[in-house]
Motif scaffolding. Structure first.
Motif, PDB file in Angstrom:
ATOM      1  N   SER A 197     -56.151  39.771 -54.690  1.00  0.00           N
ATOM      2  CA  SER A 197     -55.403  40.330 -55.819  1.00  0.00           C
ATOM      3  C   SER A 197     -56.312  40.896 -56.896  1.00  0.00           C
ATOM      4  CB  SER A 197     -54.499  39.247 -56.422  1.00  0.00           C
ATOM      5  OG  SER A 197     -53.612  38.730 -55.465  1.00  0.00           O
ATOM      6  N   VAL A 198     -57.397  40.203 -57.197  1.00  0.00           N
ATOM      7  CA  VAL A 198     -58.281  40.610 -58.289  1.00  0.00           C
ATOM      8  C   VAL A 198     -59.369  41.555 -57.807  1.00  0.00           C
ATOM      9  CG1 VAL A 198     -59.866  39.784 -60.070  1.00  0.00           C
ATOM     10  CG2 VAL A 198     -57.815  38.456 -59.505  1.00  0.00           C
ATOM     11  N   TYR A 199     -59.976  41.227 -56.652  1.00  0.00           N
ATOM     12  CA  TYR A 199     -61.128  41.993 -56.188  1.00  0.00           C
ATOM     13  C   TYR A 199     -60.794  42.893 -55.004  1.00  0.00           C
ATOM     14  CZ  TYR A 199     -63.243  38.535 -59.167  1.00  0.00           C
ATOM     15  OH  TYR A 199     -63.538  37.736 -60.250  1.00  0.00           O
ATOM     16  N   LEU A 200     -59.520  42.921 -54.602  1.00  0.00           N
ATOM     17  CA  LEU A 200     -59.015  43.840 -53.570  1.00  0.00           C
ATOM     18  C   LEU A 200     -59.780  43.722 -52.265  1.00  0.00           C
ATOM     19  CD1 LEU A 200     -58.396  47.020 -55.780  1.00  0.00           C
ATOM     20  CD2 LEU A 200     -56.810  45.164 -55.216  1.00  0.00           C
ATOM     21  N   GLN A 201     -60.192  42.482 -51.927  1.00  0.00           N
ATOM     22  CA  GLN A 201     -60.822  42.258 -50.639  1.00  0.00           C
ATOM     23  C   GLN A 201     -59.749  42.249 -49.550  1.00  0.00           C
ATOM     24  OE1 GLN A 201     -64.341  42.013 -50.204  1.00  0.00           O
ATOM     25  NE2 GLN A 201     -63.986  42.903 -52.223  1.00  0.00           N
ATOM     26  N   PRO A 202     -59.944  43.017 -48.476  1.00  0.00           N
ATOM     27  CA  PRO A 202     -58.879  43.151 -47.466  1.00  0.00           C
ATOM     28  C   PRO A 202     -58.519  41.805 -46.840  1.00  0.00           C
ATOM     29  CG  PRO A 202     -60.611  44.785 -47.145  1.00  0.00           C
ATOM     30  CD  PRO A 202     -61.131  43.819 -48.155  1.00  0.00           C
ATOM     31  N   ALA A 203     -57.254  41.467 -46.917  1.00  0.00           N
ATOM     32  CA  ALA A 203     -56.719  40.264 -46.286  1.00  0.00           C
ATOM     33  C   ALA A 203     -55.202  40.345 -46.362  1.00  0.00           C
ATOM     34  CB  ALA A 203     -57.226  38.996 -46.967  1.00  0.00           C
ATOM     35  N   GLN A 204     -54.551  39.828 -45.363  1.00  0.00           N
ATOM     36  CA  GLN A 204     -53.095  39.834 -45.331  1.00  0.00           C
ATOM     37  C   GLN A 204     -52.589  38.542 -45.958  1.00  0.00           C
ATOM     38  OE1 GLN A 204     -51.455  42.583 -44.171  1.00  0.00           O
ATOM     39  NE2 GLN A 204     -49.572  41.681 -44.973  1.00  0.00           N
ATOM     40  N   LEU A 205     -52.092  38.634 -47.192  1.00  0.00           N
ATOM     41  CA  LEU A 205     -51.559  37.455 -47.862  1.00  0.00           C
ATOM     42  C   LEU A 205     -50.152  37.168 -47.363  1.00  0.00           C
ATOM     43  CD1 LEU A 205     -52.661  38.122 -51.566  1.00  0.00           C
ATOM     44  CD2 LEU A 205     -53.757  36.626 -49.896  1.00  0.00           C
ATOM     45  N   PRO A 206     -49.789  35.889 -47.218  1.00  0.00           N
ATOM     46  CA  PRO A 206     -48.403  35.573 -46.831  1.00  0.00           C
ATOM     47  C   PRO A 206     -47.441  36.027 -47.918  1.00  0.00           C
ATOM     48  CG  PRO A 206     -49.585  33.591 -47.506  1.00  0.00           C
ATOM     49  CD  PRO A 206     -50.607  34.684 -47.417  1.00  0.00           C
ATOM     50  N   PRO A 207     -46.289  36.607 -47.559  1.00  0.00           N
ATOM     51  CA  PRO A 207     -45.374  37.148 -48.573  1.00  0.00           C
ATOM     52  C   PRO A 207     -44.717  36.040 -49.391  1.00  0.00           C
ATOM     53  CG  PRO A 207     -44.404  37.292 -46.385  1.00  0.00           C
ATOM     54  CD  PRO A 207     -45.812  36.840 -46.187  1.00  0.00           C
ATOM     55  N   LEU A 208     -44.607  36.284 -50.675  1.00  0.00           N
ATOM     56  CA  LEU A 208     -43.908  35.384 -51.588  1.00  0.00           C
ATOM     57  C   LEU A 208     -42.471  35.873 -51.703  1.00  0.00           C
ATOM     58  CD1 LEU A 208     -43.946  33.057 -53.677  1.00  0.00           C
ATOM     59  CD2 LEU A 208     -44.688  34.746 -55.379  1.00  0.00           C
ATOM     60  N   ASP A 209     -41.518  35.025 -51.305  1.00  0.00           N
ATOM     61  CA  ASP A 209     -40.133  35.470 -51.242  1.00  0.00           C
ATOM     62  C   ASP A 209     -39.589  35.799 -52.628  1.00  0.00           C
ATOM     63  OD1 ASP A 209     -38.239  32.999 -52.188  1.00  0.00           O
ATOM     64  OD2 ASP A 209     -40.089  32.279 -51.253  1.00  0.00           O
ATOM     65  N   GLY A 210     -38.616  36.696 -52.656  1.00  0.00           N
ATOM     66  CA  GLY A 210     -38.089  37.214 -53.911  1.00  0.00           C
ATOM     67  C   GLY A 210     -37.412  36.176 -54.780  1.00  0.00           C
TER      68      GLY A 210
END
Length: 388
Positions: free
Chosen positions: A70-83
């Motif tokens: 999120s801060v340093y934009l390092q490529p990784a697939q984060l698990p989605p946070l539900d709405g």
């Protein structure tokens, strides 16, 4: 008696050996100086980049990876946070502001970040000249993105080519250099990313942008929360963790990384200083061999009336001069190494590393010079004690 003429004569006899010894010492000291200076610059640069992110909330997973992505934009697939979870957090009375982040798409390797105009304002730390998104196809680019205002482009999912469902964005603003990884980012409305992935726009109004969203909006990668007070931040974090989410202060996660970084720095510094010590001992052995070869010339000087103190001074000056010169030259050479590392960090991570010469760098170079001067007494005393 002045020992300089003798020193010049002895150095002229073996200039390549003397230059090689000075170069080896300077390289060893430069490595130690570079490690100390780069580690401090990396701390400051990464801390400045994390300043706009007060509190990050994401789905269950690694808080460190959430911060890095999120801060340093390092490529990784984060698990989605539900709405439902993140929408509930935005409606809390102790939340001053919240901006969702979606980091999944790219354009020619540059990350496309879906968020809000509020987050753009936080990134720039200024409200001057930051336009609000008025349409879902608008984009604001960082200073290092090769897109001009008015240019059109299409994002791609991951590393693939443009997706067939993508819409053409057009650039409405180029941000000034921020010195953060977001200099390489393309910022678009979060609603556009939702629509591209088939989630709708999170509003009952198809043209709406920004908060407030529906009670059950689409999922996001992370949520950036600005608490009203410091105590509120800890309360929000605790409640989010109780609900099964990951909540972290980027500064807190950086402290853990700094601990590991500090250990690596100390190890690298110790290795480089050990190498400098070995090189210094090699230089002393070379000086002792050289003085042994010059024994007849020193004996002749003694016969002509030179006191033992002159022999001691001349022999010490030869060793101390080589070692101290190498240590002093190691300081600017180490700074050049740091400048190269800064350029590499800016290219790879988008981080601007503030750099200045500190007491630690001066201490390394000065300490090496003093140590070399003290060690140089060993062959000098041997020459001093030798009978003519």
């Amino acid at each position: 008696m002045n020992p300089l003429p003798l020193l010049r004569a002895e150095l002229r006899r073996a200039p390549r050996t003397a230059a090689a010894l000075v170069l080896l010492v300077s390289l060893a000291v430069a490595l130690a100086v570079g490690v100390v200076a780069f580690e401090r610059a990396l701390r400051r640069g990464s801390t400045d980049a994390a300043a706009p992110f007060d509190l990050l909330v994401g789905a269950a997973g690694s808080p460190t990876q959430m911060v890095l992505t999120s801060v340093y934009l390092q490529p990784a697939q984060l698990p989605p946070l539900d709405g439902t979870s993140w929408s509930k957090l935005t409606r809390r009375p102790d939340v001053a502001g919240a901006s969702p982040l979606i980091i999944s798409d790219t354009w020619r390797g540059y990350p496309v970040v879906g968020t809000t105009s509020t987050m753009v304002t936080r990134l720039t730390r200024s409200t001057a000249g930051v336009p609000a998104f008025k349409a879902a196809d608008e984009a604001i680019v960082g200073a290092d993105v090769p897109l001009d205002v008015g240019a059109a482009f299409q994002s791609a999912h991951g590393t693939e080519g443009p997706d067939h469902t993508t819409l053409p964005y057009h650039v409405i603003k180029r941000l000034p250099p921020l010195g953060t990884p977001y200099d390489r980012a393309i910022i678009v409305p979060v609603e556009s990313v939702w629509m591209l992935h088939g989630f709708g726009n999170g509003h009952s109004d198809a043209a709406a942008l920004g908060a407030p969203w529906d009670e059950t909006p689409p999922p996001v990668s992370a949520l950036v929360i600005s608490p009203r007070q410091t105590a509120d931040a800890f309360r929000i974090r605790a409640d989010a963790r109780k609900d099964g989410m990951v909540a972290a202060f980027p500064a807190e996660e950086l402290t853990r990384l700094y601990s590991l970084l500090g250990q690596a720095r100390d190890a690298a510094r110790d290795v480089s200083l050990g190498a400098a010590l070995l090189v210094a001992l090699a230089a002393l052995v070379a000086a002792a061999v050289h003085l042994n070869a010059a024994a007849s010339r020193l004996a002749l000087l003694r016969a002509l009336g030179a006191p033992r103190s002159y022999v001691l001074l001349a022999a010490w000056s030869l060793g101390a001069g080589l070692l101290s010169t190498g240590a002093i030259l190691g300081l600017p050479l180490g700074l050049l190494l740091v400048l190269g590392a800064r350029a590499a960090a800016a290219s790879a991570w988008g981080l601007h590393l503030p750099f200045e010469i500190g007491t630690a760098e001066l201490g390394v170079a000065f300490g090496a010079a003093v140590a070399g001067a003290l060690l140089a007494f060993l062959p000098a005393i041997s020459a001093y004690r030798r009978a003519p």
